[in-house]
Scaffold this motif. Structure first.
Motif, PDB file in Angstrom:
ATOM      1  N   ARG A  72       0.795  -0.950  -0.037  1.00 23.03           N
ATOM      2  CA  ARG A  72       0.046   0.178  -0.160  1.00 23.03           C
ATOM      3  C   ARG A  72       0.796   1.158   0.020  1.00 23.03           C
ATOM      4  O   ARG A  72       0.368   2.402  -0.525  1.00 23.03           O
ATOM      5  N   GLY A  73       1.946   1.313   0.654  1.00 27.61           N
ATOM      6  CA  GLY A  73       2.755   2.528   0.720  1.00 27.61           C
ATOM      7  C   GLY A  73       3.286   2.855  -0.700  1.00 27.61           C
ATOM      8  O   GLY A  73       3.876   4.129  -0.926  1.00 27.61           O
ATOM      9  N   HIS A  74       3.378   1.719  -1.523  1.00 21.49           N
ATOM     10  CA  HIS A  74       4.093   2.078  -2.959  1.00 21.49           C
ATOM     11  C   HIS A  74       2.895   2.160  -3.722  1.00 21.49           C
ATOM     12  O   HIS A  74       3.312   2.383  -5.182  1.00 21.49           O
ATOM     13  N   MET A  75       1.515   1.884  -3.568  1.00 18.73           N
ATOM     14  CA  MET A  75       0.430   2.024  -4.375  1.00 18.73           C
ATOM     15  C   MET A  75       0.223   3.234  -5.051  1.00 18.73           C
ATOM     16  O   MET A  75       0.243   3.221  -6.505  1.00 18.73           O
ATOM     17  N   PRO A  76       0.433   4.395  -4.832  1.00 16.41           N
ATOM     18  CA  PRO A  76       0.032   5.681  -5.470  1.00 16.41           C
ATOM     19  C   PRO A  76       1.141   5.638  -6.735  1.00 16.41           C
ATOM     20  O   PRO A  76       0.502   6.060  -7.691  1.00 16.41           O
ATOM     21  N   GLU A  77       2.386   5.603  -6.395  1.00 13.48           N
ATOM     22  CA  GLU A  77       3.382   5.489  -7.567  1.00 13.48           C
ATOM     23  C   GLU A  77       3.260   4.639  -8.737  1.00 13.48           C
ATOM     24  O   GLU A  77       3.518   4.705  -9.746  1.00 13.48           O
ATOM     25  N   ARG A  78       2.625   3.338  -8.291  1.00 10.42           N
ATOM     26  CA  ARG A  78       2.525   2.336  -9.199  1.00 10.42           C
ATOM     27  C   ARG A  78       1.228   2.336  -9.841  1.00 10.42           C
ATOM     28  O   ARG A  78       1.112   1.657 -10.877  1.00 10.42           O
ATOM     29  N   LEU A  79       0.281   2.710  -8.986  1.00  8.52           N
ATOM     30  CA  LEU A  79      -1.068   2.538  -9.649  1.00  8.52           C
ATOM     31  C   LEU A  79      -1.411   3.742 -10.930  1.00  8.52           C
ATOM     32  O   LEU A  79      -2.097   3.093 -11.952  1.00  8.52           O
ATOM     33  N   ALA A  80      -0.654   4.787 -10.598  1.00  9.79           N
ATOM     34  CA  ALA A  80      -0.898   5.708 -11.816  1.00  9.79           C
ATOM     35  C   ALA A  80      -0.658   5.305 -13.039  1.00  9.79           C
ATOM     36  O   ALA A  80      -1.424   5.330 -14.141  1.00  9.79           O
ATOM     37  N   PRO A  81       0.521   4.431 -13.379  1.00 10.20           N
ATOM     38  CA  PRO A  81       0.659   4.185 -14.866  1.00 10.20           C
ATOM     39  C   PRO A  81      -0.309   3.037 -15.209  1.00 10.20           C
ATOM     40  O   PRO A  81      -0.606   2.829 -16.456  1.00 10.20           O
ATOM     41  N   VAL A  82      -0.899   2.201 -14.178  1.00  9.07           N
ATOM     42  CA  VAL A  82      -1.945   1.282 -14.389  1.00  9.07           C
ATOM     43  C   VAL A  82      -3.145   1.870 -15.036  1.00  9.07           C
ATOM     44  O   VAL A  82      -3.644   1.507 -15.814  1.00  9.07           O
ATOM     45  N   LEU A  83      -3.583   2.881 -14.277  1.00 11.87           N
ATOM     46  CA  LEU A  83      -4.901   3.692 -14.566  1.00 11.87           C
ATOM     47  C   LEU A  83      -4.538   4.392 -15.828  1.00 11.87           C
ATOM     48  O   LEU A  83      -5.469   4.422 -16.559  1.00 11.87           O
ATOM     49  N   GLU A  84      -3.524   5.049 -16.288  1.00  9.23           N
ATOM     50  CA  GLU A  84      -3.378   5.580 -17.367  1.00  9.23           C
ATOM     51  C   GLU A  84      -3.362   4.600 -18.635  1.00  9.23           C
ATOM     52  O   GLU A  84      -3.902   4.937 -19.756  1.00  9.23           O
ATOM     53  N   ALA A  85      -2.780   3.611 -18.342  1.00 13.33           N
ATOM     54  CA  ALA A  85      -2.773   2.509 -19.450  1.00 13.33           C
ATOM     55  C   ALA A  85      -4.200   2.296 -19.747  1.00 13.33           C
ATOM     56  O   ALA A  85      -4.473   1.805 -20.914  1.00 13.33           O
ATOM     57  N   VAL A  86      -5.041   1.895 -18.899  1.00 14.45           N
ATOM     58  CA  VAL A  86      -6.381   1.237 -18.885  1.00 14.45           C
ATOM     59  C   VAL A  86      -6.987   2.537 -19.582  1.00 14.45           C
ATOM     60  O   VAL A  86      -7.876   2.372 -20.550  1.00 14.45           O
ATOM     61  N   TYR A  87      -6.943   3.908 -19.188  1.00 18.74           N
ATOM     62  CA  TYR A  87      -7.481   4.949 -19.846  1.00 18.74           C
ATOM     63  C   TYR A  87      -7.067   4.878 -21.273  1.00 18.74           C
ATOM     64  O   TYR A  87      -7.805   5.546 -22.035  1.00 18.74           O
ATOM     65  N   GLY A  88      -5.787   4.776 -21.508  1.00 19.40           N
ATOM     66  CA  GLY A  88      -5.520   4.820 -22.860  1.00 19.40           C
ATOM     67  C   GLY A  88      -6.185   3.776 -23.735  1.00 19.40           C
ATOM     68  O   GLY A  88      -6.512   4.198 -24.789  1.00 19.40           O
ATOM     69  N   THR A  89      -6.508   2.675 -23.155  1.00 15.52           N
ATOM     70  CA  THR A  89      -7.460   1.860 -23.962  1.00 15.52           C
ATOM     71  C   THR A  89      -8.771   2.544 -24.200  1.00 15.52           C
ATOM     72  O   THR A  89      -8.997   2.189 -25.552  1.00 15.52           O
TER      73      THR A  89
END
Length: 413
Positions: free
Chosen positions: A176-193
């Motif tokens: 959870r401590g690293h989630m904010p920095e790692r989650l953003a690229p995942v969300l951006e990639a899904v949004y890119g879809t």
């Protein structure tokens, strides 16, 4: 029976591909090998199921067959010396575990999503990789959606998968401590879809819609991360936007948002989006996707109120520009300014955008043309409409812009 078996296999390929691939590849990170083995399992299913019938637990059947194929490969001379990851492989093939509960198969899709959007992976290939690894699209389909040559896309995907294997990128969900920095690229990639479905994007070929797939990815992510407000916000954004799809016109037709028949909007998707957005708000912490979802929510409210609250939209677009000042966000903000404060104010907001890329952005020129026409500046509006048309490849959008260009300046939309 043959048709039923093929239809069931196709259904599983769409619904369970990512889940099965994530399980197969999790141990050693070798997505290429896992894909090959899973493809062989599906091929075996298409060959045997018409004769034997669809197994009671087809997911477990496919997983077992694919695992056995991987074990066979690992028993080869090359793997015998180097592979120490799977001791089971040395004991021979696993039996088909038809009694296995599908829900008992570990769901590592979330880990797979984080692998696809890992910082070590080229950002340009994260969304294509997600489409292939999680949803099972082949390279040709993805290449068409991104309007690049199939061979080039295939090479990019292969390089990305080998990067995952060679760098030993772990199939794990960040703490959870690293989630904010790692989650953003995942969300951006899904949004890119979802974003590549945007009908006014300049290009040379008609693009396939990936909106349904992006919605599946976003809602899956929200389901797996129910305490992450931005994951919920993205799922809400895509749900609310997708709800208006039935009113956007048929193929070759473009109906702008404020001219759409709101009775055609999907009430169930709107309700889903509102629930997701409400849940995101309750968790606290405002982010880009929540604001964009709120903008979509205001538009969807017209289905019940009959009017669009442009003052609320201007407030939200202003907040979005502060948090995420992308080129598209600034153009949309200028359009909202024009609606609330008048065309001249909207043009002045557009003029504050100094990024050279705005000269190549179709929505920016379409917005400028509309504002100029409303301001009664016919000659300048004609130039802007021409520029917008030159950047538009969607036939429906072209016809809409041509109709707007033919209207007298100062005419309402």
């Amino acid at each position: 029976m043959t048709h039923d078996a093929a239809a069931r296999a196709e259904e599983l390929a769409r619904a369970a591909y990512g889940r099965l691939l994530a399980v197969l590849a999790a141990k050693d990170g070798d997505i290429e090998s896992a894909e090959d083995c899973l493809a062989e399992a599906f091929a075996q299913a298409l060959s045997s199921w018409p004769e034997t019938g669809v197994p009671r637990n087809p997911e477990a059947w496919l997983l077992t067959v694919a695992r056995n194929r991987r074990h066979d490969l690992r028993r080869s001379a090359a793997h015998r010396l180097s592979d120490s990851l799977d001791d089971v492989a040395r004991g021979g093939a696993l039996p088909v575990v038809e009694e296995l509960d599908p829900d008992a198969i570990p769901d590592r899709r979330l880990a797979l999503l984080f692998v696809c959007a890992h910082p070590a992976i080229d950002p340009a290939v994260r969304t294509p990789l997600m489409l292939q690894a999680v949803l099972g699209f082949d390279a040709d389909q993805i290449a068409r959606a991104f309007a690049i040559p199939a061979a080039a896309m295939a090479q990019r995907l292969v390089r990305a998968k080998r990067r995952i294997r060679d760098a030993r990128i772990p199939f794990v969900v960040p703490e959870r401590g690293h989630m904010p920095e790692r989650l953003a690229p995942v969300l951006e990639a899904v949004y890119g879809t979802y974003a590549i479905d945007f009908p006014l994007v300049a290009g040379t070929e008609l693009r396939d819609s990936l909106a349904a797939e992006s919605h599946y990815l976003a809602t899956t992510l929200a389901e797996l991360l129910p305490e992450e407000p931005e994951a919920l916000g993205l799922a809400a954004l895509i749900s609310l936007s997708l709800a208006r799809e039935p009113a956007r016109g048929t193929v070759g037709e473009f109906i702008p948002l404020d001219e759409q028949d709101s009775s055609l909007w999907d009430a169930e998707l709107i309700a889903l989006g509102e629930r997701l957005l409400h849940r995101a708000r309750s968790l606290g912490g405002m982010g880009r996707f929540q604001i964009e979802a709120a903008i979509q929510s205001v538009h969807c409210a017209r289905a019940t109120s009959g009017v669009t609250d442009w003052h609320a939209l201007l407030t939200l677009h202003t907040a979005l520009v502060v948090i995420a000042p992308t080129l598209g966000a600034r153009v949309a903000h200028a359009a909202a300014v024009g609606r609330v404060e008048g065309s001249q104010a909207g043009l002045e907001a557009l003029d504050t955008i100094t990024d050279d890329a705005v000269q190549r952005l179709q929505p920016a020129w379409a917005t400028r043309a509309h504002l100029l026409a409303e301001a009664g500046r016919a000659e300048a509006a004609a130039v802007a409409f021409e520029r917008a048309l030159s950047l538009t490849t969607d036939n429906g959008a072209r016809r809409y812009l041509e109709r707007r260009r033919a209207q007298p300046s100062g005419a309402s939309r």
